[in-house]
Write a protein that holds these residues in place. Structure first.
Motif, PDB file in Angstrom:
ATOM      1  N   GLY A  91       0.495  -1.062   0.083  1.00 32.82           N
ATOM      2  CA  GLY A  91      -0.199  -0.199   0.299  1.00 32.82           C
ATOM      3  C   GLY A  91       1.138   1.656   0.299  1.00 32.82           C
ATOM      4  N   MET A  92       2.018   1.348   1.307  1.00 29.27           N
ATOM      5  CA  MET A  92       2.528   2.600   0.970  1.00 29.27           C
ATOM      6  C   MET A  92       3.653   2.840  -0.668  1.00 29.27           C
ATOM      7  SD  MET A  92       4.981   1.552   4.437  1.00 29.27           S
ATOM      8  CE  MET A  92       5.736   3.101   4.661  1.00 29.27           C
ATOM      9  N   ARG A  93       3.836   1.495  -1.057  1.00 32.41           N
ATOM     10  CA  ARG A  93       4.501   1.795  -2.337  1.00 32.41           C
ATOM     11  C   ARG A  93       3.602   1.816  -3.980  1.00 32.41           C
ATOM     12  NH1 ARG A  93       8.106  -3.361  -3.225  1.00 32.41           N
ATOM     13  NH2 ARG A  93       9.228  -2.072  -5.498  1.00 32.41           N
ATOM     14  N   LEU A  94       2.632   1.239  -3.632  1.00 33.80           N
ATOM     15  CA  LEU A  94       1.704   1.825  -4.033  1.00 33.80           C
ATOM     16  C   LEU A  94       1.010   3.543  -4.487  1.00 33.80           C
ATOM     17  CD1 LEU A  94      -1.031   0.953  -6.741  1.00 33.80           C
ATOM     18  CD2 LEU A  94      -2.170   0.319  -4.625  1.00 33.80           C
ATOM     19  N   LEU A  95       0.975   3.745  -3.253  1.00 32.23           N
ATOM     20  CA  LEU A  95       0.708   5.384  -3.133  1.00 32.23           C
ATOM     21  C   LEU A  95       1.590   6.367  -3.494  1.00 32.23           C
ATOM     22  CD1 LEU A  95      -1.306   7.606  -2.145  1.00 32.23           C
ATOM     23  CD2 LEU A  95      -0.340   7.183   0.132  1.00 32.23           C
ATOM     24  N   ALA A  96       3.316   5.959  -2.935  1.00 36.67           N
ATOM     25  CA  ALA A  96       3.849   6.578  -4.375  1.00 36.67           C
ATOM     26  C   ALA A  96       4.281   6.092  -5.548  1.00 36.67           C
ATOM     27  CB  ALA A  96       5.518   5.700  -2.777  1.00 36.67           C
ATOM     28  N   ARG A  97       4.212   5.510  -5.718  1.00 37.10           N
ATOM     29  CA  ARG A  97       4.302   5.166  -7.023  1.00 37.10           C
ATOM     30  C   ARG A  97       3.200   5.996  -7.941  1.00 37.10           C
ATOM     31  NH1 ARG A  97       1.868   0.877  -9.688  1.00 37.10           N
ATOM     32  NH2 ARG A  97       1.701  -0.280  -8.242  1.00 37.10           N
ATOM     33  N   THR A  98       2.185   5.994  -7.036  1.00 42.54           N
ATOM     34  CA  THR A  98       1.001   6.132  -8.500  1.00 42.54           C
ATOM     35  C   THR A  98       0.971   7.799  -7.937  1.00 42.54           C
ATOM     36  OG1 THR A  98      -0.920   5.579  -6.628  1.00 42.54           O
ATOM     37  CG2 THR A  98      -0.518   4.270  -8.748  1.00 42.54           C
ATOM     38  N   GLU A  99       1.025   8.258  -6.736  1.00 41.12           N
ATOM     39  CA  GLU A  99       0.406  10.284  -6.865  1.00 41.12           C
ATOM     40  C   GLU A  99       1.500  10.366  -5.606  1.00 41.12           C
ATOM     41  OE1 GLU A  99      -2.130  10.838  -7.822  1.00 41.12           O
ATOM     42  OE2 GLU A  99      -3.307   9.120  -8.277  1.00 41.12           O
ATOM     43  N   GLY A 100       3.275   9.704  -5.786  1.00 48.37           N
ATOM     44  CA  GLY A 100       4.050  10.590  -5.503  1.00 48.37           C
ATOM     45  C   GLY A 100       4.260  11.221  -4.168  1.00 48.37           C
ATOM     46  N   ILE A 101       3.161  10.390  -3.435  1.00 46.57           N
ATOM     47  CA  ILE A 101       3.226  10.667  -2.172  1.00 46.57           C
ATOM     48  C   ILE A 101       3.355   9.651  -1.326  1.00 46.57           C
ATOM     49  CG2 ILE A 101       1.767  11.018   0.080  1.00 46.57           C
ATOM     50  CD1 ILE A 101      -0.283  12.097  -1.888  1.00 46.57           C
ATOM     51  N   PHE A 102       4.531   9.436  -0.023  1.00 47.56           N
ATOM     52  CA  PHE A 102       5.308   9.077   1.063  1.00 47.56           C
ATOM     53  C   PHE A 102       4.536   9.029   1.925  1.00 47.56           C
ATOM     54  CE2 PHE A 102       9.180   7.046   3.034  1.00 47.56           C
ATOM     55  CZ  PHE A 102       9.260   6.563   2.711  1.00 47.56           C
ATOM     56  N   ALA A 103       3.514   8.048   2.681  1.00 47.03           N
ATOM     57  CA  ALA A 103       3.024   7.453   3.206  1.00 47.03           C
ATOM     58  C   ALA A 103       4.073   6.565   4.388  1.00 47.03           C
ATOM     59  CB  ALA A 103       1.747   7.212   3.143  1.00 47.03           C
ATOM     60  N   GLU A 104       3.520   6.897   5.680  1.00 41.19           N
ATOM     61  CA  GLU A 104       4.498   5.340   7.293  1.00 41.19           C
ATOM     62  C   GLU A 104       3.426   4.369   6.461  1.00 41.19           C
ATOM     63  OE1 GLU A 104       4.060   6.800  11.185  1.00 41.19           O
ATOM     64  OE2 GLU A 104       1.847   7.007  10.965  1.00 41.19           O
ATOM     65  N   THR A 105       3.675   3.714   7.603  1.00 39.73           N
ATOM     66  CA  THR A 105       3.058   2.809   7.686  1.00 39.73           C
ATOM     67  C   THR A 105       1.252   2.814   7.511  1.00 39.73           C
ATOM     68  OG1 THR A 105       3.588   2.211   9.912  1.00 39.73           O
ATOM     69  CG2 THR A 105       4.841   1.008   7.874  1.00 39.73           C
ATOM     70  N   ALA A 106       1.042   3.598   8.582  1.00 39.19           N
ATOM     71  CA  ALA A 106      -0.620   3.563   8.713  1.00 39.19           C
ATOM     72  C   ALA A 106      -1.153   3.978   7.194  1.00 39.19           C
ATOM     73  CB  ALA A 106      -0.435   4.498  10.154  1.00 39.19           C
ATOM     74  N   GLY A 107      -0.354   4.877   6.902  1.00 39.49           N
ATOM     75  CA  GLY A 107      -0.757   5.098   4.859  1.00 39.49           C
ATOM     76  C   GLY A 107      -1.231   4.126   3.990  1.00 39.49           C
ATOM     77  N   GLY A 108      -0.083   3.113   4.811  1.00 38.09           N
ATOM     78  CA  GLY A 108       0.039   1.710   4.171  1.00 38.09           C
ATOM     79  C   GLY A 108      -1.728   1.420   4.311  1.00 38.09           C
ATOM     80  N   VAL A 109      -1.768   1.316   5.489  1.00 35.95           N
ATOM     81  CA  VAL A 109      -2.995   0.189   6.380  1.00 35.95           C
ATOM     82  C   VAL A 109      -3.643   1.161   5.457  1.00 35.95           C
ATOM     83  CG1 VAL A 109      -4.505  -0.166   8.027  1.00 35.95           C
ATOM     84  CG2 VAL A 109      -1.856  -0.583   8.460  1.00 35.95           C
ATOM     85  N   THR A 110      -3.941   2.490   5.704  1.00 34.90           N
ATOM     86  CA  THR A 110      -5.129   2.941   4.797  1.00 34.90           C
ATOM     87  C   THR A 110      -5.695   2.285   3.241  1.00 34.90           C
ATOM     88  OG1 THR A 110      -4.796   4.632   6.428  1.00 34.90           O
ATOM     89  CG2 THR A 110      -6.489   4.875   4.647  1.00 34.90           C
ATOM     90  N   VAL A 111      -4.210   2.650   2.622  1.00 31.06           N
ATOM     91  CA  VAL A 111      -4.381   2.745   0.883  1.00 31.06           C
ATOM     92  C   VAL A 111      -4.156   0.820   0.580  1.00 31.06           C
ATOM     93  CG1 VAL A 111      -2.909   2.453  -0.712  1.00 31.06           C
ATOM     94  CG2 VAL A 111      -2.783   4.410   0.484  1.00 31.06           C
ATOM     95  N   ALA A 112      -3.789   0.590   1.393  1.00 22.15           N
ATOM     96  CA  ALA A 112      -3.971  -1.207   0.949  1.00 22.15           C
ATOM     97  C   ALA A 112      -5.942  -1.323   1.387  1.00 22.15           C
ATOM     98  CB  ALA A 112      -3.857  -2.058   2.496  1.00 22.15           C
ATOM     99  N   THR A 113      -6.628  -1.249   2.586  1.00 24.16           N
ATOM    100  CA  THR A 113      -8.040  -1.272   3.218  1.00 24.16           C
ATOM    101  C   THR A 113      -8.257  -0.501   1.581  1.00 24.16           C
ATOM    102  OG1 THR A 113      -7.426  -0.932   5.763  1.00 24.16           O
ATOM    103  CG2 THR A 113      -9.900  -0.457   4.453  1.00 24.16           C
ATOM    104  N   LEU A 114      -8.283   0.723   1.043  1.00 23.23           N
ATOM    105  CA  LEU A 114      -8.820   1.226  -0.166  1.00 23.23           C
ATOM    106  C   LEU A 114      -8.754  -0.077  -0.414  1.00 23.23           C
ATOM    107  CD1 LEU A 114     -10.696   3.655  -1.518  1.00 23.23           C
ATOM    108  CD2 LEU A 114      -8.180   4.184  -1.799  1.00 23.23           C
ATOM    109  N   GLN A 115      -7.727  -0.481  -1.334  1.00 23.77           N
ATOM    110  CA  GLN A 115      -7.220  -1.078  -2.438  1.00 23.77           C
ATOM    111  C   GLN A 115      -8.841  -3.054  -2.097  1.00 23.77           C
ATOM    112  OE1 GLN A 115      -4.061  -2.621  -3.029  1.00 23.77           O
ATOM    113  NE2 GLN A 115      -3.686  -3.339  -5.334  1.00 23.77           N
ATOM    114  N   ARG A 116      -8.612  -2.928  -0.921  1.00 29.49           N
ATOM    115  CA  ARG A 116      -9.490  -4.345  -0.930  1.00 29.49           C
ATOM    116  C   ARG A 116     -11.196  -3.957  -0.788  1.00 29.49           C
ATOM    117  NH1 ARG A 116      -9.344  -8.010   4.065  1.00 29.49           N
ATOM    118  NH2 ARG A 116      -6.496  -8.104   4.473  1.00 29.49           N
ATOM    119  N   LEU A 117     -11.923  -2.708   0.526  1.00 30.30           N
ATOM    120  CA  LEU A 117     -13.032  -2.434   0.171  1.00 30.30           C
ATOM    121  C   LEU A 117     -13.008  -2.520  -1.869  1.00 30.30           C
ATOM    122  CD1 LEU A 117     -13.227  -0.520   3.091  1.00 30.30           C
ATOM    123  CD2 LEU A 117     -13.754  -1.915   2.905  1.00 30.30           C
TER     124      LEU A 117
END
Ligand SMILES: [Zn+2]
Length: 411
Positions: A332-358
């Motif tokens: 999730g962290m890598r997806l957000l960084a790769r697509t939007e240029g935003i580097f999030a901490e692990t909590a951001g990875g949780v949120t993006v991965a949850t978005l992906q799942r949902l």
């Protein structure tokens, strides 16, 4: 100016003066700030807010502290970024990232600490303190330094190195506890009973928690005074999720939003600490405490104080909750960084991965306007991604070496 009637118990409704207290004497329920919404409605307007500072203090009329005593490092009014490339990867339509990595200490905790520390000064406290999973530690240490207060910050000893350095540098006391966050929190509750300190997330909690509402205020204003259809929010204590929902409702209550918000609220947790997601999946009302084990340390609260309220908010708004694995967090962290240029901490990875799942389950839909809350910066949790990314090639400083390393077709 603040338009506060006092504090009120969230369980029994009993009212109290706006003092540094946090628990109802009658039922031990949590206290929250009670506002004079008619006075706020009369005092504020979209135009007045737009003319205010580019910080969360533009919403001072909706906050429980006077802005002229504000401990202000420039928190808030962070970018709301349209995320078309992320949306396309996930098969979604209109997705926005609320990028709270852009706060003074690079997490949303600057919002709650701005309010709590300002209130602490108003109450006359000389020492600021907190129990923290890392981001709060950063923010309390920085704001205490700025305000000239002494500080005691309590953290689990196994915290990411980045979060310890970025707290200790501000010169306050950093106390590393051999235990998890729930152990740290218990100790702080005991200390709060002994010392006359402003524990931002204990005796300042009713005021502190209000700072999270500014994420909703900013989102609505940045969308042209509209509400999103669906928000995805990480869950640690659960307070952030409930306060974002409350923020949108309050804007309508004071006349800043024309239509009553009908947004769905979904929650994100890491599988290694997912007491709220577990209750949601089991269709239970009981949040069973867990012993956290996840790389998403900033969300590692095994016994979430507002877990029940978060669960209720998710259910009543038609949202959902998911728990993602640590591998998914890194992805999730890598997806957000790769697509939007935003580097999030692990909590951001949780949120993006949850978005992906949902999104893959059809819970978050392509016809919805979605806002995703990214709460902390990736530089704070480098260890999560450093095993997975590095130089594309390491070469001698010659053209030949470069051409050997890269396929000429791709240059
Ligand atoms: Zn009560």
């Amino acid at each position: 100016m603040a338009h506060v009637n006092g504090l009120r118990c969230r369980e029994c409704g009993r009212e109290y003066a706006a003092d540094p207290i946090y628990t109802c004497e009658w039922c031990f329920g949590p206290l929250e700030v009670a506002y004079d919404y008619d006075a706020i409605r009369a005092a504020t307007s979209r135009e007045q807010i737009a003319a205010g500072p580019a910080t969360l203090w533009r919403y001072a009329d909706l906050l429980p502290v006077e802005s002229d005593v504000a401990v202000d490092l420039g928190t808030g009014f962070t970018p709301l970024v349209r995320a078309d490339r992320l949306a396309a990867e996930l098969g979604l339509g209109e997705v926005w990232i609320k990028n709270d990595t852009r706060n003074p200490t690079n997490s949303f905790k600057d919002r709650v600490v701005s309010i709590a520390m300002s209130k602490a000064l108003q109450f006359g406290f000389k020492v600021a303190a907190c129990a923290s999973t890392g981001n709060l530690a950063n923010s309390v240490a920085a704001h205490a330094a700025h305000a000239g207060l002494r500080s005691y910050v309590f953290i689990p000893a196994d915290l990411e190195a980045g979060k310890i350095v970025t707290t200790a540098v501000y010169g306050g006391n950093v106390v590393a506890i051999n235990g998890n966050y729930d152990d740290v929190n218990r100790l702080c509750a005991e200390l709060a009973g002994i010392y006359e300190w402003a524990f931002v997330n204990v005796n300042m909690r009713p005021y502190y928690a209000e700072g999270s509402k500014t994420l909703a205020f900013e989102t609505a204003e940045q969308l042209g005074w509209q509400t999103p259809d669906h928000v995805v929010v990480p869950i640690a204590s659960g307070s952030l999720l409930t306060k974002i929902h409350k923020g949108f409702k309050e804007l309508h209550q004071v006349g800043l939003l024309d239509e009553e918000p009908a947004l769905r609220v979904s929650g994100a947790q890491a599988l290694g600490c997912s007491p709220v997601a577990a209750a949601w999946l089991e269709e239970s009302d009981t949040i069973r405490p867990v012993k956290p084990s996840t790389i998403a340390k900033s969300l590692a609260i095994g016994n979430p104080a507002d877990g029940y309220f978060a669960l209720d908010c998710i259910r009543s708004t038609g949202g959902a909750c998911a728990a993602v694995t640590d591998d998914e967090v890194v992805e999730g962290m890598r997806l957000l960084a790769r697509t939007e240029g935003i580097f999030a901490e692990t909590a951001g990875g949780v949120t993006v991965a949850t978005l992906q799942r949902l999104a893959s389950e059809g819970v978050v839909r392509p016809d919805e306007r979605v806002v995703v809350y990214i709460t902390g910066h990736g530089l704070k949790t480098l260890e999560a991604v450093s095993p997975h990314v590095g130089p594309t090639a390491t070469i001698a400083p010659t053209l030949d070496a470069f051409h050997d390393a890269f396929d000429s077709e791709e240059l």
